[in-house]
Design an enzyme around this catalytic site. Sequence first.
Site, PDB file in Angstrom:
ATOM      1  N   HIS A 133      -2.296   7.327   6.940  1.00  0.00           N
ATOM      2  CA  HIS A 133      -1.360   8.190   6.217  1.00  0.00           C
ATOM      3  C   HIS A 133      -2.048   9.446   5.706  1.00  0.00           C
ATOM      4  O   HIS A 133      -1.494  10.546   5.792  1.00  0.00           O
ATOM      5  CB  HIS A 133      -0.758   7.445   5.026  1.00  0.00           C
ATOM      6  CG  HIS A 133       0.516   6.717   5.334  1.00  0.00           C
ATOM      7  ND1 HIS A 133       1.616   7.341   5.869  1.00  0.00           N
ATOM      8  CD2 HIS A 133       0.867   5.418   5.163  1.00  0.00           C
ATOM      9  CE1 HIS A 133       2.592   6.455   6.029  1.00  0.00           C
ATOM     10  NE2 HIS A 133       2.164   5.282   5.608  1.00  0.00           N
ATOM     11  N   HIS A 157      -3.873   1.314   7.909  1.00  0.00           N
ATOM     12  CA  HIS A 157      -2.554   1.941   7.807  1.00  0.00           C
ATOM     13  C   HIS A 157      -2.559   3.069   6.772  1.00  0.00           C
ATOM     14  O   HIS A 157      -2.071   4.176   7.034  1.00  0.00           O
ATOM     15  CB  HIS A 157      -1.536   0.860   7.430  1.00  0.00           C
ATOM     16  CG  HIS A 157      -0.129   1.333   7.272  1.00  0.00           C
ATOM     17  ND1 HIS A 157       0.877   1.002   8.166  1.00  0.00           N
ATOM     18  CD2 HIS A 157       0.473   2.081   6.305  1.00  0.00           C
ATOM     19  CE1 HIS A 157       2.013   1.539   7.769  1.00  0.00           C
ATOM     20  NE2 HIS A 157       1.804   2.197   6.636  1.00  0.00           N
ATOM     21  N   GLU A 158      -3.117   2.788   5.584  1.00  0.00           N
ATOM     22  CA  GLU A 158      -3.082   3.782   4.502  1.00  0.00           C
ATOM     23  C   GLU A 158      -4.030   4.945   4.776  1.00  0.00           C
ATOM     24  O   GLU A 158      -3.707   6.101   4.461  1.00  0.00           O
ATOM     25  CB  GLU A 158      -3.404   3.120   3.161  1.00  0.00           C
ATOM     26  CG  GLU A 158      -2.442   2.022   2.746  1.00  0.00           C
ATOM     27  CD  GLU A 158      -0.985   2.459   2.749  1.00  0.00           C
ATOM     28  OE1 GLU A 158      -0.706   3.666   2.537  1.00  0.00           O
ATOM     29  OE2 GLU A 158      -0.119   1.607   2.983  1.00  0.00           O
ATOM     30  N   GLN A 188       3.227   9.896   0.684  1.00  0.00           N
ATOM     31  CA  GLN A 188       4.461   9.112   0.658  1.00  0.00           C
ATOM     32  C   GLN A 188       5.241   9.317  -0.641  1.00  0.00           C
ATOM     33  O   GLN A 188       6.382   8.859  -0.741  1.00  0.00           O
ATOM     34  CB  GLN A 188       4.158   7.635   0.859  1.00  0.00           C
ATOM     35  CG  GLN A 188       3.649   7.312   2.260  1.00  0.00           C
ATOM     36  CD  GLN A 188       3.485   5.832   2.461  1.00  0.00           C
ATOM     37  OE1 GLN A 188       2.447   5.266   2.120  1.00  0.00           O
ATOM     38  NE2 GLN A 188       4.507   5.193   2.998  1.00  0.00           N
ATOM     39  N   GLY A 225       0.843  -1.184   0.000  1.00  0.00           N
ATOM     40  CA  GLY A 225       0.000   0.000   0.000  1.00  0.00           C
ATOM     41  C   GLY A 225       0.880   1.236   0.000  1.00  0.00           C
ATOM     42  O   GLY A 225       2.020   1.200   0.478  1.00  0.00           O
ATOM     43  N   CYS A 236       6.360   0.147   7.307  1.00  0.00           N
ATOM     44  CA  CYS A 236       5.967   1.284   6.481  1.00  0.00           C
ATOM     45  C   CYS A 236       7.088   1.649   5.528  1.00  0.00           C
ATOM     46  O   CYS A 236       8.263   1.685   5.925  1.00  0.00           O
ATOM     47  CB  CYS A 236       5.634   2.475   7.382  1.00  0.00           C
ATOM     48  SG  CYS A 236       5.135   3.969   6.499  1.00  0.00           S
ATOM     49  N   LEU A 237       6.736   1.934   4.284  1.00  0.00           N
ATOM     50  CA  LEU A 237       7.738   2.309   3.297  1.00  0.00           C
ATOM     51  C   LEU A 237       8.415   3.623   3.649  1.00  0.00           C
ATOM     52  O   LEU A 237       9.531   3.883   3.205  1.00  0.00           O
ATOM     53  CB  LEU A 237       7.096   2.403   1.906  1.00  0.00           C
ATOM     54  CG  LEU A 237       6.441   1.126   1.387  1.00  0.00           C
ATOM     55  CD1 LEU A 237       5.886   1.345  -0.009  1.00  0.00           C
ATOM     56  CD2 LEU A 237       7.421  -0.043   1.396  1.00  0.00           C
TER      57      LEU A 237
END
Length: 222
Positions: free
Chosen positions: A179, A175-176, A88, A83, A133-134
């Site tokens: 963000h 999670h997304e 991001q 995701g 997380c990226l």
Amino acid sequence: MSEQSTSEQSTDMPVVVQGEPADSYPDMAPEAARGRVLRVTEVGEDILHRRCRDVGAEMFGTEELSRLIDDMFLTMYVAEGVGLAGNQVDVDLRVFVYDCPDDDGVRHVGHVVNPVLDERAPDTPLVVENEGCLSVPGPHAELPRAETATVRGFDMDGRPVVLTGSGYFARCLQHETDHTLGRLYIDRLAARPRKKVLKQMNEMRNDVFARREANAAKLAEG
């Protein structure tokens, strides 16, 4: 959200695209073939720590929004994620893309614009699992999330989207959506585990970046 090392994506998985079952689907979403690899922002950058702007009605159906989603899909794959949200890739818009399996072996692929997460019902259990997380490159940490989740929003053309997930996919949806509201998973950790994650990130990030560069080069070679 970063891919768990234990999760395996398979083309034999049943696939659900934008909430609808699909007979077949390629290894990567078709949008990625049109996309460019963008830089992934890191914890500490301002754009990750404030609520993103809603996508206005005038943006739906535009080439600008379509191109952003294409770029986000390709960037997500290169970064080995399941995701990725707009902030991001340094874009101040409430949108995310995903390509994520659930715990029943179903692969979910799509995007959501202006996502809103339904409130957790009192009888919905919390499950503690590893999450990464990226934008916090490298480490994972245990974090409780609702076992099931529903997100409501729109697709790039302004059509309503309702996604309900369980297990790992539910974690991805939560999670997304976080963000897009300026919240990282480490913001939900207690002080000590948060400090540990950031220390691990500093030790791991160079290796993560090298792997992303290698993935991008491999895709460029075709």
